[in-house]
Design a protein around this motif. Structure first.
Motif, PDB file in Angstrom:
ATOM      1  N   VAL A  55       0.867  -1.185   0.000  1.00 21.36           N
ATOM      2  CA  VAL A  55       0.000   0.000   0.000  1.00 21.36           C
ATOM      3  C   VAL A  55       0.899   1.228   0.000  1.00 21.36           C
ATOM      4  N   SER A  56       0.748   2.084  -1.011  1.00 23.34           N
ATOM      5  CA  SER A  56       1.610   3.264  -1.164  1.00 23.34           C
ATOM      6  C   SER A  56       0.772   4.529  -1.091  1.00 23.34           C
ATOM      7  N   LEU A  57       1.372   5.589  -0.556  1.00 29.40           N
ATOM      8  CA  LEU A  57       0.752   6.911  -0.631  1.00 29.40           C
ATOM      9  C   LEU A  57       1.064   7.522  -1.988  1.00 29.40           C
ATOM     10  N   ILE A  58       0.041   8.085  -2.632  1.00 30.82           N
ATOM     11  CA  ILE A  58       0.235   8.677  -3.963  1.00 30.82           C
ATOM     12  C   ILE A  58      -0.407  10.061  -4.001  1.00 30.82           C
ATOM     13  N   PRO A  59       0.043  10.915  -4.930  1.00 29.54           N
ATOM     14  CA  PRO A  59      -0.627  12.210  -5.127  1.00 29.54           C
ATOM     15  C   PRO A  59      -2.047  11.990  -5.642  1.00 29.54           C
ATOM     16  N   THR A  60      -2.855  13.000  -5.544  1.00 29.35           N
ATOM     17  CA  THR A  60      -4.225  12.915  -6.066  1.00 29.35           C
ATOM     18  C   THR A  60      -4.185  12.638  -7.562  1.00 29.35           C
ATOM     19  N   PRO A  61      -4.872  11.598  -8.020  1.00 34.43           N
ATOM     20  CA  PRO A  61      -4.881  11.297  -9.457  1.00 34.43           C
ATOM     21  C   PRO A  61      -5.487  12.454 -10.250  1.00 34.43           C
ATOM     22  N   PRO A  62      -5.108  12.595 -11.522  1.00 31.33           N
ATOM     23  CA  PRO A  62      -5.688  13.672 -12.351  1.00 31.33           C
ATOM     24  C   PRO A  62      -7.184  13.438 -12.579  1.00 31.33           C
ATOM     25  N   ASP A  63      -7.863  14.494 -12.929  1.00 26.89           N
ATOM     26  CA  ASP A  63      -9.293  14.445 -13.256  1.00 26.89           C
ATOM     27  C   ASP A  63     -10.160  14.034 -12.063  1.00 26.89           C
ATOM     28  N   VAL A  64      -9.656  14.275 -10.848  1.00 27.95           N
ATOM     29  CA  VAL A  64     -10.439  13.994  -9.645  1.00 27.95           C
ATOM     30  C   VAL A  64     -10.999  15.316  -9.126  1.00 27.95           C
ATOM     31  N   ARG A  72      -5.186  11.938   0.860  1.00 26.00           N
ATOM     32  CA  ARG A  72      -5.622  10.643   1.401  1.00 26.00           C
ATOM     33  C   ARG A  72      -5.769   9.594   0.304  1.00 26.00           C
ATOM     34  N   TRP A  73      -4.899   9.659  -0.669  1.00 25.26           N
ATOM     35  CA  TRP A  73      -4.958   8.690  -1.765  1.00 25.26           C
ATOM     36  C   TRP A  73      -3.913   7.598  -1.564  1.00 25.26           C
ATOM     37  N   GLY A 160     -10.541  15.112  11.951  1.00 27.64           N
ATOM     38  CA  GLY A 160     -10.255  16.265  11.107  1.00 27.64           C
ATOM     39  C   GLY A 160      -9.677  15.881   9.762  1.00 27.64           C
ATOM     40  N   LEU A 161      -9.346  16.880   8.978  1.00 27.10           N
ATOM     41  CA  LEU A 161      -8.831  16.664   7.627  1.00 27.10           C
ATOM     42  C   LEU A 161      -7.308  16.518   7.658  1.00 27.10           C
ATOM     43  N   VAL A 162      -6.840  15.457   8.286  1.00 27.51           N
ATOM     44  CA  VAL A 162      -5.401  15.227   8.375  1.00 27.51           C
ATOM     45  C   VAL A 162      -4.913  14.514   7.117  1.00 27.51           C
ATOM     46  N   THR A 163      -3.646  14.708   6.829  1.00 23.16           N
ATOM     47  CA  THR A 163      -3.025  14.089   5.660  1.00 23.16           C
ATOM     48  C   THR A 163      -2.300  12.820   6.080  1.00 23.16           C
ATOM     49  N   LEU A 164      -2.403  11.777   5.250  1.00 24.19           N
ATOM     50  CA  LEU A 164      -1.713  10.532   5.549  1.00 24.19           C
ATOM     51  C   LEU A 164      -0.220  10.694   5.295  1.00 24.19           C
ATOM     52  N   GLY A 174       3.423   6.028  13.710  1.00 25.06           N
ATOM     53  CA  GLY A 174       2.694   6.995  14.521  1.00 25.06           C
ATOM     54  C   GLY A 174       1.297   7.234  13.984  1.00 25.06           C
ATOM     55  N   LEU A 175       0.680   8.313  14.437  1.00 17.67           N
ATOM     56  CA  LEU A 175      -0.661   8.673  13.996  1.00 17.67           C
ATOM     57  C   LEU A 175      -0.668   8.988  12.505  1.00 17.67           C
ATOM     58  N   ASN A 176      -1.766   8.616  11.842  1.00 21.15           N
ATOM     59  CA  ASN A 176      -2.003   8.921  10.423  1.00 21.15           C
ATOM     60  C   ASN A 176      -0.986   8.264   9.498  1.00 21.15           C
ATOM     61  N   SER A 177      -0.306   7.235   9.989  1.00 25.56           N
ATOM     62  CA  SER A 177       0.730   6.550   9.207  1.00 25.56           C
ATOM     63  C   SER A 177       0.277   5.137   8.830  1.00 25.56           C
ATOM     64  N   LEU A 178       0.779   4.642   7.716  1.00 26.03           N
ATOM     65  CA  LEU A 178       0.485   3.275   7.293  1.00 26.03           C
ATOM     66  C   LEU A 178       1.138   2.298   8.265  1.00 26.03           C
ATOM     67  N   ASP A 179       0.359   1.314   8.699  1.00 19.21           N
ATOM     68  CA  ASP A 179       0.825   0.333   9.679  1.00 19.21           C
ATOM     69  C   ASP A 179       0.679  -1.054   9.071  1.00 19.21           C
ATOM     70  N   PHE A 180       1.824  -1.705   8.787  1.00 17.28           N
ATOM     71  CA  PHE A 180       1.821  -3.021   8.134  1.00 17.28           C
ATOM     72  C   PHE A 180       2.114  -4.164   9.113  1.00 17.28           C
ATOM     73  N   ARG A 181       2.149  -3.890  10.395  1.00 15.10           N
ATOM     74  CA  ARG A 181       2.618  -4.888  11.358  1.00 15.10           C
ATOM     75  C   ARG A 181       1.655  -6.057  11.522  1.00 15.10           C
ATOM     76  N   TYR A 182       0.411  -5.890  11.138  1.00 14.85           N
ATOM     77  CA  TYR A 182      -0.581  -6.926  11.432  1.00 14.85           C
ATOM     78  C   TYR A 182      -1.045  -7.669  10.176  1.00 14.85           C
ATOM     79  N   ARG A 183      -0.337  -7.491   9.094  1.00 13.25           N
ATOM     80  CA  ARG A 183      -0.657  -8.258   7.884  1.00 13.25           C
ATOM     81  C   ARG A 183      -0.372  -9.742   8.124  1.00 13.25           C
ATOM     82  N   ARG A 184      -1.316 -10.573   7.754  1.00  8.02           N
ATOM     83  CA  ARG A 184      -1.122 -12.017   7.892  1.00  8.02           C
ATOM     84  C   ARG A 184      -0.495 -12.561   6.619  1.00  8.02           C
TER      85      ARG A 184
END
Length: 415
Positions: A55-64, A72-73, A160-164, A174-184
């Motif tokens: 799972v990656s953070l990406i910029p807002t896709p075009p035409d959105v 939050r994409w 609120g409108l926080v950014t990932l 931390g908060l608002n961060s991707l957490d991969f520790r529980y992937r099976r």
């Protein structure tokens, strides 16, 4: 942890000359092979991710639309997973995904990103192709994944409108961060899954007792391929308040210094639990004389006096399975003693204190390993005793205590 396959017969189409094939027969013939595959996977493996699905953070896709330009994409990377019943989940190309969660409460909340298998037959489409690809569904949830979902990541999201953001440390996001520790991760299924609960009393106990038991359960899967504990260790009140709840556990663990005092009903409930194959693991310090005497009195009333492991058969499973112990280890310069009375196991000494990390981080690795190996032998004993006891029964519920046995218990209590 994971349920076994359903016990129901497979139906195979009988082929003979002149057999007419229609859609229903064709479908049932294919379902037969799918069911065989699912039974095979579910019997020998655990669900999870096979490959990829990052799972990656990406910029807002075009035409959105501009209202979705909120940082939050996500992009789900290609990969393969297998669900609980063996259905393959194949994500063949990257999928852009917008996190739409709106946290209204004041505290942060966990958001789960999950993927699940979608059977093409369950899709409502106006036009159906001759060959329809099997599909999947990606969801965000505020509740933990259900049995048929595979977790890709989770995010502890603030209101609120926080950014990932990506975590600075993947092991401690931390908060608002991707957490991969529980992937099976998909893996082979252990043959033994032991269910454990921690018994707690109103008396002041070792605050590290529950944490040490957790360390032992987590280590079981790494130290032996055949034994695994359930991820969640429940807390029950001692004396047992509901024997029907206790029946669900292979082992109940209690530690402390106080004597164990049971009423007639509580003793009857404990006997029902032990008769159903359960194991009560009691730990006591060497100098807790009143506690030791109360346990000896308890086992006498149950008609199963304590026997020293050293005097039992040298091939007793507590000594040999899965780890071999000629002599019991020594902790804090005091040798461990183990006594067994049917389903009651009494450990005299500081065994559980060495299952995990001590406050000063001073325990040698050899000490921890010896303690965990012996602890795993106890877990295996509990699992095996429960399994072999249940094989003799028509149901998993305990059989009612016979009146003559109950009468003898009352007589001993009155003495």
């Amino acid at each position: 942890m994971y349920p076994p396959p359903q016990i129901q017969p497979l139906e195979r189409l009988q082929i003979e000359d002149g057999l007419m094939i229609n859609a229903e027969r064709w479908k049932r013939s294919h379902d037969y092979h799918r069911q065989r595959q699912n039974i095979h996977y579910q019997s020998l493996n655990q669900p999870g991710i096979v490959y990829g699905l990052g799972v990656s953070l990406i910029p807002t896709p075009p035409d959105v639309p501009s209202q979705y330009n909120d940082g939050r994409w996500l992009q789900i990377q290609p990969g393969i997973a297998i669900d609980l019943v063996g259905n393959p989940i194949v994500v063949s190309q990257a999928i852009d995904f917008h996190l739409a969660a709106d946290i209204t409460e004041e505290k942060p909340r966990l958001i789960y990103i999950v993927v699940s298998y979608v059977d093409p037959e369950n899709l409502q489409r106006k036009q159906v192709q001759e060959f329809e690809p099997e599909s999947f569904r990606i969801n965000e949830k505020t509740t933990p994944p259900d049995a048929m979902e595979v977790e890709l990541c989770r995010i502890l999201l603030q209101p609120g409108l926080v950014t990932l953001q990506n975590p600075q440390d993947v092991f401690f996001p931390g908060l608002n961060s991707l957490d991969f520790r529980y992937r099976r991760i998909a893996r082979s299924r252990p043959s033994n899954i032991v269910r454990v609960a921690h018994l707690e009393t109103s008396q002041l106990e070792d605050p590290n007792s529950f944490a040490n038991l957790s360390y032992l359960i987590k280590s079981a899967a790494n130290l032996t391929y055949t034994l695994q504990g359930t991820e969640r260790i429940d807390r029950l009140v001692f004396p047992l308040q509901d024997v029907t709840t206790a029946i669900n556990y292979d082992l109940l663990f209690i530690t402390g210094r106080q004597p164990l005092s049971l009423s007639i009903q509580e003793l009857t409930d404990l006997k029902s639990y032990l008769d159903a194959g359960g194991v009560l693991l009691v730990e006591s310090p060497t100098d807790a004389v009143n506690r030791l005497e109360s346990i000896m009195d308890l086992t006498d009333k149950l008609g199963t006096p304590l026997e020293d492991l050293r005097r039992l058969d040298r091939n007793h499973p507590m000594r040999t399975q899965p780890f071999l112990f000629a002599a019991l280890p020594t902790f804090n310069q005091k040798p461990i003693q183990m006594l067994i009375a049917g389903g009651i196991v009494l450990v005299i000494g500081d065994l559980s204190a060495s299952w995990g990390l001590d406050d000063k981080l001073s325990l040698p690795r050899e000490t921890i390993r010896n303690a965990q190996d012996l602890g795993i032998n106890i877990l295996h004993f509990a699992w095996a005793r429960r399994q072999m006891t249940q094989l003799q029964r028509q149901t998993i519920l305990p059989t009612p205590t016979k009146p003559d046995v109950l009468k003898s218990v009352f007589n001993k209590l009155e003495q």
